[in-house]
Design a protein around this motif. Structure first.
Motif, mmCIF file in Angstrom:
data_model
loop_
_atom_site.group_PDB
_atom_site.id
_atom_site.type_symbol
_atom_site.label_atom_id
_atom_site.label_comp_id
_atom_site.label_asym_id
_atom_site.label_seq_id
_atom_site.Cartn_x
_atom_site.Cartn_y
_atom_site.Cartn_z
ATOM 1 N N GLY A 10 0.809 -1.207 0.000
ATOM 2 C CA GLY A 10 0.000 0.000 0.000
ATOM 3 C C GLY A 10 0.843 1.257 0.000
ATOM 4 O O GLY A 10 2.073 1.224 0.093
ATOM 5 N N ALA A 11 0.145 2.382 -0.116
ATOM 6 C CA ALA A 11 0.773 3.700 -0.126
ATOM 7 C C ALA A 11 -0.014 4.628 0.789
ATOM 8 O O ALA A 11 -0.701 5.538 0.328
ATOM 9 C CB ALA A 11 0.814 4.247 -1.548
ATOM 10 N N PRO A 12 0.031 4.396 2.106
ATOM 11 C CA PRO A 12 -0.784 5.191 3.031
ATOM 12 C C PRO A 12 -0.378 6.662 3.028
ATOM 13 O O PRO A 12 0.801 7.001 2.922
ATOM 14 C CB PRO A 12 -0.496 4.577 4.398
ATOM 15 N N MET A 13 -1.388 7.494 3.163
ATOM 16 C CA MET A 13 -1.145 8.927 3.295
ATOM 17 C C MET A 13 -1.253 9.368 4.757
ATOM 18 O O MET A 13 -0.759 10.419 5.111
ATOM 19 C CB MET A 13 -2.160 9.701 2.446
ATOM 20 N N ASN A 34 4.955 2.033 0.247
ATOM 21 C CA ASN A 34 5.797 2.869 -0.604
ATOM 22 C C ASN A 34 4.914 3.928 -1.227
ATOM 23 O O ASN A 34 3.791 4.142 -0.795
ATOM 24 C CB ASN A 34 6.472 1.978 -1.670
ATOM 25 N N TYR A 35 5.393 4.573 -2.265
ATOM 26 C CA TYR A 35 4.576 5.524 -3.017
ATOM 27 C C TYR A 35 3.791 4.780 -4.092
ATOM 28 O O TYR A 35 4.304 3.863 -4.725
ATOM 29 C CB TYR A 35 5.457 6.576 -3.684
ATOM 30 N N SER A 36 2.543 5.203 -4.298
ATOM 31 C CA SER A 36 1.780 4.667 -5.424
ATOM 32 C C SER A 36 2.099 5.448 -6.695
ATOM 33 O O SER A 36 1.864 4.973 -7.800
ATOM 34 C CB SER A 36 0.280 4.727 -5.140
ATOM 35 N N CYS A 37 2.609 6.658 -6.508
ATOM 36 C CA CYS A 37 3.044 7.498 -7.624
ATOM 37 C C CYS A 37 4.046 8.496 -7.051
ATOM 38 O O CYS A 37 4.245 8.572 -5.852
ATOM 39 C CB CYS A 37 1.869 8.216 -8.280
ATOM 40 N N TYR A 38 4.677 9.238 -7.909
ATOM 41 C CA TYR A 38 5.695 10.188 -7.435
ATOM 42 C C TYR A 38 5.257 11.621 -7.691
ATOM 43 O O TYR A 38 6.088 12.505 -7.866
ATOM 44 C CB TYR A 38 7.050 9.855 -8.065
ATOM 45 N N VAL A 39 3.956 11.860 -7.696
ATOM 46 C CA VAL A 39 3.430 13.216 -7.755
ATOM 47 C C VAL A 39 3.881 13.944 -6.494
ATOM 48 O O VAL A 39 3.804 13.404 -5.387
ATOM 49 C CB VAL A 39 1.895 13.192 -7.867
ATOM 50 N N SER A 40 4.356 15.172 -6.630
ATOM 51 C CA SER A 40 4.982 15.854 -5.496
ATOM 52 C C SER A 40 4.045 16.007 -4.305
ATOM 53 O O SER A 40 4.480 15.901 -3.157
ATOM 54 C CB SER A 40 5.525 17.219 -5.935
ATOM 55 N N SER A 41 2.748 16.229 -4.519
ATOM 56 C CA SER A 41 1.832 16.368 -3.380
ATOM 57 C C SER A 41 1.690 15.048 -2.623
ATOM 58 O O SER A 41 1.571 15.038 -1.392
ATOM 59 C CB SER A 41 0.460 16.863 -3.860
ATOM 60 N N ARG A 46 2.893 12.062 2.265
ATOM 61 C CA ARG A 46 3.351 10.819 2.889
ATOM 62 C C ARG A 46 4.493 11.100 3.858
ATOM 63 O O ARG A 46 4.518 10.576 4.970
ATOM 64 C CB ARG A 46 3.773 9.825 1.806
ATOM 65 N N MET A 47 5.421 11.956 3.464
ATOM 66 C CA MET A 47 6.554 12.288 4.336
ATOM 67 C C MET A 47 6.103 13.058 5.571
ATOM 68 O O MET A 47 6.681 12.913 6.651
ATOM 69 C CB MET A 47 7.598 13.098 3.554
ATOM 70 N N ILE A 63 5.706 -8.824 13.916
ATOM 71 C CA ILE A 63 5.841 -8.388 12.525
ATOM 72 C C ILE A 63 7.056 -9.089 11.944
ATOM 73 O O ILE A 63 8.139 -9.066 12.531
ATOM 74 C CB ILE A 63 6.034 -6.861 12.414
ATOM 75 N N ASP A 64 6.880 -9.702 10.783
ATOM 76 C CA ASP A 64 7.982 -10.356 10.089
ATOM 77 C C ASP A 64 7.984 -9.900 8.637
ATOM 78 O O ASP A 64 6.955 -9.985 7.963
ATOM 79 C CB ASP A 64 7.828 -11.879 10.168
ATOM 80 N N ASN A 65 9.114 -9.412 8.182
ATOM 81 C CA ASN A 65 9.292 -8.963 6.798
ATOM 82 C C ASN A 65 8.423 -7.744 6.487
ATOM 83 O O ASN A 65 7.300 -7.860 5.999
ATOM 84 C CB ASN A 65 8.993 -10.076 5.779
ATOM 85 N N MET A 66 8.967 -6.583 6.783
ATOM 86 C CA MET A 66 8.265 -5.327 6.489
ATOM 87 C C MET A 66 9.224 -4.366 5.829
ATOM 88 O O MET A 66 10.320 -4.126 6.317
ATOM 89 C CB MET A 66 7.706 -4.716 7.771
ATOM 90 N N LEU A 67 8.779 -3.802 4.717
ATOM 91 C CA LEU A 67 9.517 -2.755 4.006
ATOM 92 C C LEU A 67 8.655 -1.516 3.974
ATOM 93 O O LEU A 67 7.472 -1.569 3.622
ATOM 94 C CB LEU A 67 9.837 -3.190 2.574
ATOM 95 N N THR A 68 9.219 -0.397 4.371
ATOM 96 C CA THR A 68 8.515 0.876 4.268
ATOM 97 C C THR A 68 9.479 1.930 3.745
ATOM 98 O O THR A 68 10.653 1.954 4.130
ATOM 99 C CB THR A 68 7.903 1.289 5.622
ATOM 100 N N PHE A 69 8.982 2.779 2.861
ATOM 101 C CA PHE A 69 9.828 3.832 2.288
ATOM 102 C C PHE A 69 9.045 5.140 2.198
ATOM 103 O O PHE A 69 7.915 5.174 1.715
ATOM 104 C CB PHE A 69 10.316 3.456 0.888
ATOM 105 N N GLY A 70 9.678 6.211 2.687
ATOM 106 C CA GLY A 70 9.181 7.564 2.462
ATOM 107 C C GLY A 70 8.087 8.041 3.374
ATOM 108 O O GLY A 70 7.526 9.116 3.157
ATOM 109 N N ALA A 71 7.766 7.295 4.432
ATOM 110 C CA ALA A 71 6.743 7.729 5.381
ATOM 111 C C ALA A 71 7.373 8.603 6.464
ATOM 112 O O ALA A 71 8.587 8.581 6.672
ATOM 113 C CB ALA A 71 6.073 6.533 6.026
#
Length: 194
Positions: A10-13, A34-41, A46-47, A63-71
């Motif tokens: 998913g790409a939670p906001m 992660n991001y669902s898209c790289y639109v600046s908004s 997300r950040m 929790i086992d095996n989790m990847l998160t980016f940009g939150a």
């Protein structure tokens, strides 16, 4: 009964998964945020606002095996219901965000084989605090917390590219302990440039 959450992308906001007040076992595995898209908004929101997994008042979470980016935060625990505790066992985390992991609830934490990486993707951060591992003991809780980290890496790769480095407050490992806490780091690698 047992709660199982697995194979989630998913790409939670704001919040990806919130676990609150669950007394039975909660098992999460193979999570990717992660991001669902790289639109600046989208990147900016997300950040600034996203916590991919938030846990409060739940005493048997794994929790086992989790990847998160940009939150803003990959995993955050929070006090709730008269400062009841969180017990979390996690393995194979790869948390890459402004605050990779933020433990604000007392409880028992066993974190193994994990990677905590501070990210300011596309220079989207507005808040200036960056943390690899943040532990702030809940001083209102009667539970003596235990924090165990084994075979973990913290990385702060940033000499921020903005012209004014001084506006950023980045700490690889921050501990604020109120007393009766046990903290153990075994085989911790701590890398930083700033």
């Amino acid at each position: 009964g047992k709660v199982t959450i697995s194979n989630i992308m998913g790409a939670p906001m704001y919040r990806g998964i919130m676990i609150k007040g669950i007394s039975s076992a909660v098992e999460m595995s193979n999570l990717q945020f992660n991001y669902s898209c790289y639109v600046s908004s989208h990147v900016s929101m997300r950040m600034q606002s996203a916590i991919d997994v938030e846990i409060s008042n739940s005493q048997n979470v794994s929790i086992d095996n989790m990847l998160t980016f940009g939150a803003y935060s990959g995993i955050t625990t929070k006090p709730a219901y008269s400062s009841r505790r969180v017990n979390l066992k996690a393995t194979n985390l790869n948390l890459e965000g402004q605050k990779a992991i933020s433990l604000l609830s007392s409880g028992n934490y066993d974190i193994y084989n994990s990677y905590f990486f501070m990210v300011n993707f596309a220079e989207a951060a507005v808040q200036n605090e960056f943390r690899g591992i943040e532990i702030k003991q809940d001083s209102n809780s009667s539970h003596a917390p235990n924090y165990n980290f084994t075979n973990c890496v913290i990385q702060n790769p940033v000499i921020f590219s903005q012209s004014n480095n001084s506006k950023w407050n980045d700490i690889n490992l921050e501990l604020e302990l109120a007393g009766n806490a046990t903290v153990k780091f075994n085989n911790l690698q701590n890398w930083g440039m700033d």
